[in-house]
Design a protein around this motif. Structure first.
Motif, mmCIF file in Angstrom:
data_model
loop_
_atom_site.group_PDB
_atom_site.id
_atom_site.type_symbol
_atom_site.label_atom_id
_atom_site.label_comp_id
_atom_site.label_asym_id
_atom_site.label_seq_id
_atom_site.Cartn_x
_atom_site.Cartn_y
_atom_site.Cartn_z
ATOM 1 N N SER A 2 0.830 -1.192 0.000
ATOM 2 C CA SER A 2 0.000 0.000 0.000
ATOM 3 C C SER A 2 0.872 1.252 0.000
ATOM 4 O O SER A 2 2.040 1.213 0.363
ATOM 5 N N VAL A 3 0.267 2.342 -0.395
ATOM 6 C CA VAL A 3 0.960 3.625 -0.418
ATOM 7 C C VAL A 3 0.655 4.341 0.884
ATOM 8 O O VAL A 3 -0.495 4.457 1.293
ATOM 9 N N GLN A 4 1.705 4.800 1.565
ATOM 10 C CA GLN A 4 1.563 5.515 2.827
ATOM 11 C C GLN A 4 2.333 6.825 2.740
ATOM 12 O O GLN A 4 3.407 6.867 2.172
ATOM 13 N N ARG A 5 1.790 7.847 3.337
ATOM 14 C CA ARG A 5 2.502 9.109 3.433
ATOM 15 C C ARG A 5 3.047 9.199 4.856
ATOM 16 O O ARG A 5 2.285 9.199 5.824
ATOM 17 N N THR A 24 15.993 2.579 -5.075
ATOM 18 C CA THR A 24 14.872 3.494 -4.833
ATOM 19 C C THR A 24 14.715 3.735 -3.337
ATOM 20 O O THR A 24 15.211 2.965 -2.513
ATOM 21 N N LYS A 25 13.979 4.790 -2.998
ATOM 22 C CA LYS A 25 13.700 5.070 -1.598
ATOM 23 C C LYS A 25 12.847 3.963 -0.995
ATOM 24 O O LYS A 25 13.073 3.542 0.139
ATOM 25 N N SER A 26 11.886 3.480 -1.756
ATOM 26 C CA SER A 26 11.026 2.396 -1.260
ATOM 27 C C SER A 26 11.841 1.157 -0.944
ATOM 28 O O SER A 26 11.632 0.500 0.086
ATOM 29 N N GLU A 27 12.763 0.828 -1.810
ATOM 30 C CA GLU A 27 13.623 -0.338 -1.589
ATOM 31 C C GLU A 27 14.448 -0.145 -0.316
ATOM 32 O O GLU A 27 14.584 -1.078 0.491
ATOM 33 N N ALA A 28 14.958 1.052 -0.112
ATOM 34 C CA ALA A 28 15.769 1.340 1.078
ATOM 35 C C ALA A 28 14.929 1.256 2.352
ATOM 36 O O ALA A 28 15.360 0.686 3.350
ATOM 37 N N VAL A 29 13.735 1.810 2.326
ATOM 38 C CA VAL A 29 12.862 1.774 3.499
ATOM 39 C C VAL A 29 12.469 0.335 3.815
ATOM 40 O O VAL A 29 12.531 -0.101 4.971
ATOM 41 N N ASN A 30 12.093 -0.441 2.813
ATOM 42 C CA ASN A 30 11.722 -1.835 3.043
ATOM 43 C C ASN A 30 12.901 -2.639 3.569
ATOM 44 O O ASN A 30 12.737 -3.481 4.457
ATOM 45 N N LEU A 31 14.081 -2.389 3.049
ATOM 46 C CA LEU A 31 15.281 -3.063 3.536
ATOM 47 C C LEU A 31 15.508 -2.737 5.012
ATOM 48 O O LEU A 31 15.769 -3.633 5.830
#
Length: 73
Positions: A2-5, A24-31
């Motif tokens: 899901s998309v979260q702000r 990507t930022k998403s990849e970094a956050v998930n990692l």
């Protein structure tokens, strides 16, 4: 997914990207999220292991051997 702000610490995010090579930022956050949860789960397992060792008396034996080795130096 899901998309979260959310508000992020951009300096920390930049460091994760640089250290991990994330694209990507998403990849970094998930990692970072996976890393954190794995660390906490591992700490819980280790804590349980030591708790069991104390209950069995194994930790006291190990401490006694350690003190004896230390005094023998």
């Amino acid at each position: 997914m899901s998309v979260q702000r959310i508000n992020l610490d951009h300096n920390a995010l930049d460091r994760v990207i640089a250290l991990s090579g994330s694209r990507t930022k998403s990849e970094a956050v998930n990692l970072a999220l996976r890393f954190y949860t794995e660390q906490q789960e591992r700490a819980g397992r280790i804590s349980l292991h030591f708790e069991r060792a104390y209950n069995w008396g194994a930790a006291e034996d190990a401490e006694r051997r350690h003190r004896a080795e230390k005094e023998g130096r």
